[in-house]
Design a protein around this motif. Structure first.
Motif: not given
Length: 226
Positions: A55-80
């Protein structure tokens, strides 16, 4: 309803996209993306994160880079739970167990992935059916100086023990904010690691995880300041 080929071009665009589905259930988002909701997460671990990546358009897939590579941002869902406390530790990155001589914190995947994280809380009490779990307001977080120091110190102390051949004696209690734990689908999955005296041994793959008190504190600080 919304662009299925969305790619965020800025932090504010990414945050607005995440905020747009706050209050939605995972089932509603899955419907909007024409995706089936699994009965449970036992065989689909990471499904909610993958749904949000799409939905958010993450690009890194399973690569060892942040999920949004161009922005340098990692995505984490966190169950609470209903009080906003995380229900589990947060996986950060696989830990290298060989060829680690000279590896520095600044070059590590853990460091790269923790520089900036888009946290998306999900009401994840186990009695709530997966499709009915609700997405919370997102939080774009960068570690403070003191958080960064604590993360770096834990990483360095753990990696020193790995390098000294002590990987088998590291427990989840080591580290103030970051812990090292086995990461494998089952105990038959083994990898090479450094053993006592520098000998190569077969051991379980390990991963770095953020401890619950650390993620709980950062969520509380953010949402109580709003």
């Amino acid at each position: 309803m919304f662009d299925l080929n969305f790619t965020p071009e800025s932090e504010s665009q990414l945050l607005a996209r995440a905020e747009a589905v706050a209050g939605w259930t995972l089932g509603e988002l899955a419907d909007a993306l024409n995706t089936e909701v699994p009965d449970n997460l036992l065989r689909h671990k990471g499904w909610s994160g993958q749904l949000l990546e799409r939905y958010l358009g993450a690009s890194a897939g399973s690569k060892p880079h942040p999920d949004f590579e161009a922005l340098g941002i990692e995505l984490k869902t966190i169950p609470v739970n209903l009080e906003g406390k995380p229900l589990e530790t947060t996986f950060v990155s696989v830990c290298p167990l060989t060829d680690i001589r000279g590896l520095r914190w600044e070059e590590s995947p853990v460091c790269h992935k923790l520089r900036a994280i888009l946290w998306i809380p999900v009401l994840g009490e186990r009695q709530i059916p997966l499709a009915q779990r609700i997405l919370g307001m997102p939080l774009l977080w960068r570690p403070s100086e003191s958080e960064w120091r604590a993360l770096k110190q834990d990483w360095e102390e753990i990696m020193e023990r790995v390098a000294l051949g002590e990987v088998e004696s590291i427990t989840a209690r080591h580290g103030e904010v970051l812990q090292l734990r086995p990461k494998a689908a089952n105990s038959r999955v083994l990898t090479e690691g450094i053993g006592p005296g520098g000998a190569i041994i077969q051991t379980l793959p390990r991963g770095f995880y953020l401890k619950i008190p650390f993620t709980h504190a950062l969520l509380q600080r953010h949402f109580h300041h709003k």
